[in-house]
Design an enzyme around this catalytic site. Sequence first.
Site, PDB file in Angstrom:
ATOM      1  N   ASP A 105       0.837  -1.195   0.000  1.00  0.00           N
ATOM      2  CA  ASP A 105       0.000   0.000   0.000  1.00  0.00           C
ATOM      3  C   ASP A 105       0.871   1.244   0.000  1.00  0.00           C
ATOM      4  O   ASP A 105       1.408   1.649   1.026  1.00  0.00           O
ATOM      5  CB  ASP A 105      -0.906  -0.002   1.234  1.00  0.00           C
ATOM      6  N   LYS A 130       1.614   7.897   0.791  1.00  0.00           N
ATOM      7  CA  LYS A 130       2.129   7.898   2.155  1.00  0.00           C
ATOM      8  C   LYS A 130       3.553   8.445   2.185  1.00  0.00           C
ATOM      9  O   LYS A 130       4.308   8.247   1.230  1.00  0.00           O
ATOM     10  CB  LYS A 130       2.171   6.468   2.709  1.00  0.00           C
ATOM     11  N   GLU A 134      -8.142   2.560   0.961  1.00  0.00           N
ATOM     12  CA  GLU A 134      -8.466   1.565  -0.065  1.00  0.00           C
ATOM     13  C   GLU A 134      -8.933   0.240   0.502  1.00  0.00           C
ATOM     14  O   GLU A 134      -9.610  -0.531  -0.180  1.00  0.00           O
ATOM     15  CB  GLU A 134      -7.254   1.346  -0.976  1.00  0.00           C
ATOM     16  N   ARG A 145     -11.138  -0.581   2.742  1.00  0.00           N
ATOM     17  CA  ARG A 145     -12.596  -0.703   2.810  1.00  0.00           C
ATOM     18  C   ARG A 145     -13.202  -0.897   1.420  1.00  0.00           C
ATOM     19  O   ARG A 145     -14.267  -1.512   1.287  1.00  0.00           O
ATOM     20  CB  ARG A 145     -13.189   0.516   3.507  1.00  0.00           C
TER      21      ARG A 145
END
Length: 434
Positions: A202, A209, A281, A283
């Site tokens: 991720d 991030k 992302e 969920r």
Amino acid sequence: MQILLSSEQPPKSWGKNPLLSFSDNQATIHLENSEKSDRTLIQKAARKLRGQGIDDVELVGNDWSLENCWAFYQGFYTAKQDWAVEFPELGDDHEELLARIQCGDFVREIINLPSSVITPLELAQRSARFIAGLAEEYAGKSAVDFHIISGEELKAQNYLGIWNVGKGAENPPAMLQLDFNPTANPESPVLACLVGKGITFDSGGYSIKPSNFMDSMRTDMGGAALVTGALGLAIARGLNRRVKLFLCCAENLVSGNAFKLGDIITYRNGVKAEILNTDAEGRLVLADGLIDASSENAQFILDAATLTGAAKVALGNDYHCVLSMDEELTTDLFNAAKEEQEPFWRLPFEELHRSQISSSFADISNTSSAAVAAGASTATAFLSHFVKDYQQNWLHLDCSATYRKTPSDLWATGATGLGVQTIANLLLTKATQL
């Protein structure tokens, strides 16, 4: 080195109330009660031994119960697996210890491995092979059937949450649909549906991030690993009811094909979700699994995900968060956690949280619209739109305790495997209530 348990204090030369003492090729763990059973102290002692470079031990003496052995193993484990433990004979408990090690190690290893190895498709395939192997060993060859949907086929079959999150990556997204059915009856009712978030890396997508938040994001598939390991342990413990497993796997990366802020995903159940943060992302992919799970009329649904930073802010790495409106099911989970001595803590999920994910362009958005957001609760609210009867028979776990970026006095750096026993216990408890 041989390792003993003792309730006696060593000579004063070892200091006041030492946890460990040494003589020749033997170490003694000193406990504070005559029952010689304190899992926390034993796990701490194992960590200290590893910290001193000891990597090959034999547990000796008559005081090594199942729980003592397991506590030692938990503390002695490190991601490099450059060590060995010889256990004493445990009689009837020996098989349980081996099952915990087998399923716990699966979870820890697959979380610790780099994302270059554990791609979405690899996660789905390894998980399917793991469950199929255990089912063959404990329940018979015909107990498992599975199907993996990947790449453009996800779009064709309207699994648009998984497809949108993963479409920007070179490694295609994938979904595992696994049916463990030891009854061999295709009409057998489903005890439980387990749904796991399997984001194998991720980056945050366009809501990227910072590097120090991204360096451990190969572990964002911890929920998928957890429910897989838990189903495996339940099978090893004799689960004889039907359970379905859904793993929602993707990489969340930046590219010209990646999904963007402002996109709207229309799910198979008709819910439209606006993307206001591509780093929310998890969920989005879980929604596809929960839609499938809701169609199975299972006794209960449990999903697990390393879903929010808010959960970690609330509980650190020490507890898994539990969110649910079903009081009975929540009580059953906490009873299972108490029996297994694993740490869970409840966070609120109420109707008010469902009103805090509004969108001006769709039915809901994937982030909170509240001025001060209860991040774990509003993430649960998003998921609730994909559970047919979200007020009953549904548990959401926001998994804060799956992985540690730094070591503690109980755990080495890396995955912990916490939660495997609790979920397995819950499955078996529910199986016996019918």
